[in-house]
Design a protein around this motif. Structure first.
Motif, PDB file in Angstrom:
ATOM      1  N   VAL A   1       1.030  -1.190   0.079  1.00 40.86           N
ATOM      2  CA  VAL A   1      -0.034  -0.051   0.021  1.00 40.86           C
ATOM      3  C   VAL A   1       0.916   1.249   0.112  1.00 40.86           C
ATOM      4  N   ALA A   2       0.566   2.249  -0.647  1.00 39.90           N
ATOM      5  CA  ALA A   2       1.136   3.575  -0.841  1.00 39.90           C
ATOM      6  C   ALA A   2       0.002   4.755  -0.757  1.00 39.90           C
ATOM      7  N   ILE A   3       0.409   5.618   0.091  1.00 40.70           N
ATOM      8  CA  ILE A   3      -0.537   6.794   0.438  1.00 40.70           C
ATOM      9  C   ILE A   3      -0.303   7.960  -0.557  1.00 40.70           C
ATOM     10  N   VAL A   4      -1.458   8.275  -1.093  1.00 42.48           N
ATOM     11  CA  VAL A   4      -1.273   9.512  -2.247  1.00 42.48           C
ATOM     12  C   VAL A   4      -1.806  10.739  -1.462  1.00 42.48           C
ATOM     13  N   SER A   5      -1.228  11.831  -1.201  1.00 47.71           N
ATOM     14  CA  SER A   5      -1.690  12.789  -0.390  1.00 47.71           C
ATOM     15  C   SER A   5      -2.158  13.970  -1.668  1.00 47.71           C
ATOM     16  N   VAL A   6      -3.411  14.265  -1.394  1.00 51.91           N
ATOM     17  CA  VAL A   6      -4.187  15.203  -2.247  1.00 51.91           C
ATOM     18  C   VAL A   6      -4.320  16.683  -1.432  1.00 51.91           C
ATOM     19  N   ASN A   7      -3.618  17.487  -1.817  1.00 48.12           N
ATOM     20  CA  ASN A   7      -3.398  18.727  -1.189  1.00 48.12           C
ATOM     21  C   ASN A   7      -4.617  19.591  -1.830  1.00 48.12           C
ATOM     22  N   LEU A   8      -5.068  20.706  -0.946  1.00 49.32           N
ATOM     23  CA  LEU A   8      -5.822  21.635  -1.296  1.00 49.32           C
ATOM     24  C   LEU A   8      -5.942  22.736  -0.524  1.00 49.32           C
ATOM     25  N   ASP A   9      -6.240  23.707  -0.802  1.00 50.71           N
ATOM     26  CA  ASP A   9      -6.493  25.156  -0.247  1.00 50.71           C
ATOM     27  C   ASP A   9      -7.871  25.373   0.455  1.00 50.71           C
ATOM     28  N   PHE A  10      -8.036  25.143   1.703  1.00 53.27           N
ATOM     29  CA  PHE A  10      -9.415  25.011   2.164  1.00 53.27           C
ATOM     30  C   PHE A  10     -10.157  26.268   2.031  1.00 53.27           C
ATOM     31  N   SER A  11      -9.523  27.643   1.872  1.00 51.87           N
ATOM     32  CA  SER A  11     -10.222  28.684   1.717  1.00 51.87           C
ATOM     33  C   SER A  11     -11.041  28.600   0.160  1.00 51.87           C
ATOM     34  N   ASN A  12     -10.493  27.858  -0.678  1.00 49.29           N
ATOM     35  CA  ASN A  12     -11.208  27.731  -1.844  1.00 49.29           C
ATOM     36  C   ASN A  12     -12.370  26.774  -1.844  1.00 49.29           C
ATOM     37  N   ILE A  13     -12.769  26.070  -0.590  1.00 50.67           N
ATOM     38  CA  ILE A  13     -13.719  25.318  -0.624  1.00 50.67           C
ATOM     39  C   ILE A  13     -15.157  25.987  -0.416  1.00 50.67           C
ATOM     40  N   GLU A  14     -16.295  25.747  -1.001  1.00 49.01           N
ATOM     41  CA  GLU A  14     -17.547  26.187  -0.784  1.00 49.01           C
ATOM     42  C   GLU A  14     -18.231  25.270   0.016  1.00 49.01           C
ATOM     43  N   ALA A  15     -18.924  25.618   1.075  1.00 45.79           N
ATOM     44  CA  ALA A  15     -19.767  24.641   1.679  1.00 45.79           C
ATOM     45  C   ALA A  15     -20.880  24.265   1.137  1.00 45.79           C
ATOM     46  N   ASN A  16     -21.136  22.923   1.579  1.00 54.42           N
ATOM     47  CA  ASN A  16     -22.443  22.321   0.811  1.00 54.42           C
ATOM     48  C   ASN A  16     -22.352  22.002  -0.845  1.00 54.42           C
ATOM     49  N   LYS A  17     -21.014  22.217  -1.262  1.00 54.18           N
ATOM     50  CA  LYS A  17     -20.951  21.603  -2.632  1.00 54.18           C
ATOM     51  C   LYS A  17     -20.153  20.560  -2.739  1.00 54.18           C
ATOM     52  N   GLN A  18     -20.655  19.703  -3.803  1.00 55.72           N
ATOM     53  CA  GLN A  18     -20.083  18.312  -4.094  1.00 55.72           C
ATOM     54  C   GLN A  18     -19.152  18.541  -5.232  1.00 55.72           C
ATOM     55  N   TYR A  19     -17.713  18.208  -4.873  1.00 62.40           N
ATOM     56  CA  TYR A  19     -16.738  18.372  -5.796  1.00 62.40           C
ATOM     57  C   TYR A  19     -16.443  16.954  -6.134  1.00 62.40           C
ATOM     58  N   SER A  20     -15.936  16.644  -7.296  1.00 63.91           N
ATOM     59  CA  SER A  20     -15.781  15.332  -7.726  1.00 63.91           C
ATOM     60  C   SER A  20     -14.294  15.401  -8.414  1.00 63.91           C
ATOM     61  N   LEU A  21     -13.578  14.319  -7.742  1.00 60.91           N
ATOM     62  CA  LEU A  21     -12.297  14.044  -8.202  1.00 60.91           C
ATOM     63  C   LEU A  21     -12.173  12.738  -8.787  1.00 60.91           C
ATOM     64  N   THR A  22     -11.498  12.342  -9.856  1.00 63.69           N
ATOM     65  CA  THR A  22     -11.263  11.004 -10.523  1.00 63.69           C
ATOM     66  C   THR A  22      -9.824  10.874 -10.689  1.00 63.69           C
ATOM     67  N   MET A  23      -9.284   9.914 -10.231  1.00 62.05           N
ATOM     68  CA  MET A  23      -7.905   9.438 -10.311  1.00 62.05           C
ATOM     69  C   MET A  23      -7.687   8.099 -10.987  1.00 62.05           C
ATOM     70  N   SER A  24      -6.670   8.071 -11.951  1.00 69.44           N
ATOM     71  CA  SER A  24      -6.689   7.051 -12.660  1.00 69.44           C
ATOM     72  C   SER A  24      -5.118   6.308 -12.613  1.00 69.44           C
TER      73      SER A  24
END
Length: 616
Positions: A103-126
């Motif tokens: 197992v390996a851990i992939v760390s997905v970083n984000l700037d929390f200030s850009n996140i809007e409350a009660n919005k559904q973000y979709s992230l697809t990884m391949s």
């Protein structure tokens, strides 16, 4: 008066067998592991991510089957909001595995200030094509959202938790509660675990478990699932509700998830939890039987009783008992019970209750937990409960209907024992192992045999790992040159062994000539069942494409053969000739009985359950 709905027979079977049962709809894929890194997203990885306040990283596990060497595998990703491309999440372009690590851990970083409350973000990884494996997911889409919550508020009164699977009884527990600041219909309840620094001594499970409560529908979810909720037989188990398990963790149309929705009674504060524990091994999901457990929230006036049919118990003396998990409302002091055969009407229930009330020597029970009842025959059953207050006065009558099937029936009916034979197993250990088994012949179709409890005498297995219940390996030797192993459930988790010849014969395309051309027919000669190399295997575990088939024998194998004359301590088949009709009859496979729970160990207060009684 409250009447609980009937727990139907299919629901009982599901509780006991979990998700192991194999059916004609099983998808067969004989693909072998590819000679590459075999990197994949595990089917059980939660795809719903609820961000906490100021969270700036999401850790996603990625697995590989081939752990040899340190490798770096290329990845790609895309992200959207309301269908439009965005650039909020920073996803690495590759993932690195250390030598020997799966197992390996992939760390997905984000700037929390850009996140809007009660919005559904979709992230697809391949994962790049060259590195994928047929036993896992190449691509995974995650739904990411943030909902602002109030601070956790400690409830100063103790709640009561009633177990239905691994443990028995009702225990005090500590809960915390909070509400969604933007959506008042969404609440959360935390059942404090042993990991809590302040109230760990009240922990129900090893980790705190969060229940999501929709106050509009009163549905309850444990989503995301709670990893490492408990450890059983050395394995860390994840806990979730059955609805979430069926809709997000595994892919199956065998069961209707809507039949297993957990819920709360808002008038009484009693939460009915349909739960499942599972673990992931080699990218596949293995689950323990579904169970119903109860959480009584404090502060509610509640004179109700809650019931769940949780299977069968066989005592050391051989007595068969139905196991009912019972929880009482917070304002019920004690209760009396009477189990009556039949589906009683309201008027009949009242008559039974009146007799209970008139009995001056009636036994009162004061604790929730598992209660056992002897049952003599198949059929509907009605449990009548009379509740009492602290003064010993009756205050209510409630009932529970369920159907019960006797397990200690004559499972040998229609079969005649042929005595002992030598069974060689390729399933449990890394090398073939042989031991004596009983073989039976079908009375109506002599060309059909079955091996009785094939792993009941398996050397090297601990008692709790040996299969319990009524299990058989079914054989079709009607045509000695076209012998087959029929689909046969051989364990609690419904691990199913079957021969390649049977799968080909039932795929709707292959003919007998095709099976012969593939070299998959077994033979029955001189009372010896011989199977060609790679001609039989087993189904076990979910992938995103269905059930996974594993080939067991890489060499020609004598699965069943006579007991040598000088070692035959009991009457056995030996060299006796077994006659079989020359004309092949319709396909036949016997009915397996429900497995049963082991009698509880009073010292450990733990029940025997099994997701994988056979070691691999």
């Amino acid at each position: 008066m409250k009447f609980n709905k009937i727990l139907s027979l299919p629901a009982l079977a599901l509780t006991l067998f979990g998700l192991g049962a194999c059916s004609d709809e099983v998808k067969y894929d004989p693909a072998q592991p590819e000679a590459n890194a075999e990197v994949y997203f595990a089917a059980a990885t939660p795809t719903t991510v609820a961000l906490e306040n100021d969270q700036n990283v999401i850790n996603i596990p990625i697995y590989r089957a081939n752990t040899s060497g340190a490798i770096t595998v290329a990845m790609s990703s895309s992200q959207t909001l309301d269908g439009e491309p965005i650039n909020i999440f920073s996803v690495p372009g590759d993932v690195t595995f250390a030598d020997g690590s799966d197992v390996a851990i992939v760390s997905v970083n984000l700037d929390f200030s850009n996140i809007e409350a009660n919005k559904q973000y979709s992230l697809t990884m391949s994962i790049e094509d060259a590195a994928q494996t047929p036993y896992g997911k190449r691509m995974q889409t995650f739904s990411i959202s943030y909902a602002p919550w109030s601070e956790w508020k400690l409830n100063n009164e103790l709640a009561a938790y009633t177990f239905g699977l691994f443990y028995d009884g009702t225990y005090d527990c500590v809960i915390r509660e909070r509400s969604n600041l933007l959506d008042p219909t969404q609440k959360q309840i935390m059942i404090v675990g042993e990991d809590d620094s302040s109230y760990g001594k009240y922990g129900i499970y090893e980790k705190s478990v969060i229940l999501n409560w929709n106050t509009t529908t009163n549905d309850i979810r444990i989503n995301p699932p709670q990893p490492d909720a408990m450890t059983y037989q050395g394995t860390k188990l994840t806990l979730t509700d059955v609805y979430t398990f069926l809709t997000e963790i595994v892919s199956t149309d065998k069961y209707d998830a809507n039949d297993y929705i957990s819920s709360i009674d808002p008038e009484t504060g009693m939460i009915t939890l349909n739960v499942v524990f599972y673990f992931v091994q080699d990218g596949k999901v293995y689950n323990y039987p579904f169970a119903t457990e109860f959480l009584q929230l404090p502060g509610y006036p509640d004179y109700s009783m809650y019931f769940a049919n949780n299977g069968t118990q066989i005592t050391e003396q051989g007595e068969e008992l139905a196991v009912l998990t019972i929880a009482k409302g917070s304002d019920v002091n004690g209760f009396a019970l009477k189990l009556v055969p039949g589906y009683l009407s309201d008027a009949q229930i009242e008559k039974v209750a009146d007799k209970i009330k008139e009995d001056e020597n009636v036994t009162l029970y004061y604790d929730g937990g598992d209660y056992t009842f002897p049952i003599a025959e198949d059929g509907d059953q009605t449990l009548v409960a009379v509740t009492y207050d602290a003064m010993g006065q009756p205050i209510g009558v409630q009932s529970y209907h369920f159907y019960y099937e006797i397990q200690m029936k004559d499972w040998n009916e229609g079969w005649t024992s042929l005595g002992k034979m030598i069974y060689t197993d390729y399933l449990v250990f890394n090398k073939p192992l042989s031991w004596e088994v009983e073989v039976q012949q079908n009375d109506e179709e002599p060309g059909y045999l079955r091996i009785v409890k094939p792993y009941g005498a398996c050397p090297g297995l601990e008692p709790e790992e040996i299969e319990r219940g009524h299990y058989y390996i079914y054989l079709d030797v009607t045509d000695p040159d076209k012998a087959m192993i029929l689909p046969s459930v051989v364990s609690y988790s419904a691990l199913t062994v079957v021969s390649e010849s049977y799968l080909m014969k039932n795929d709707g395309e292959s003919t007998d000539a095709d099976v012969a051309s593939a070299g998959m027919w077994g033979t029955w000669k001189d009372n010896t069942l011989t199977m060609p190399a790679e001609s039989f295997g087993f189904f076990r575990g979910f992938t995103d494409t269905g059930w996974t088939y594993h080939v067991l024998n890489d060499v020609k194998a004598e699965i069943l053969k006579p007991v040598p004359a000088d070692d035959d301590d009991e009457p056995g088949l030996g060299t006796q000739s077994l006659s079989a009709p020359a004309v092949k009859v319709a396909s036949f496979a016997g009915t397996n009985g429900f497995p049963v729970k082991k009698s509880k160990d009073a010292k450990k207060n733990r029940k025997f359950v099994s997701a994988a009684p056979l070691q691999f």
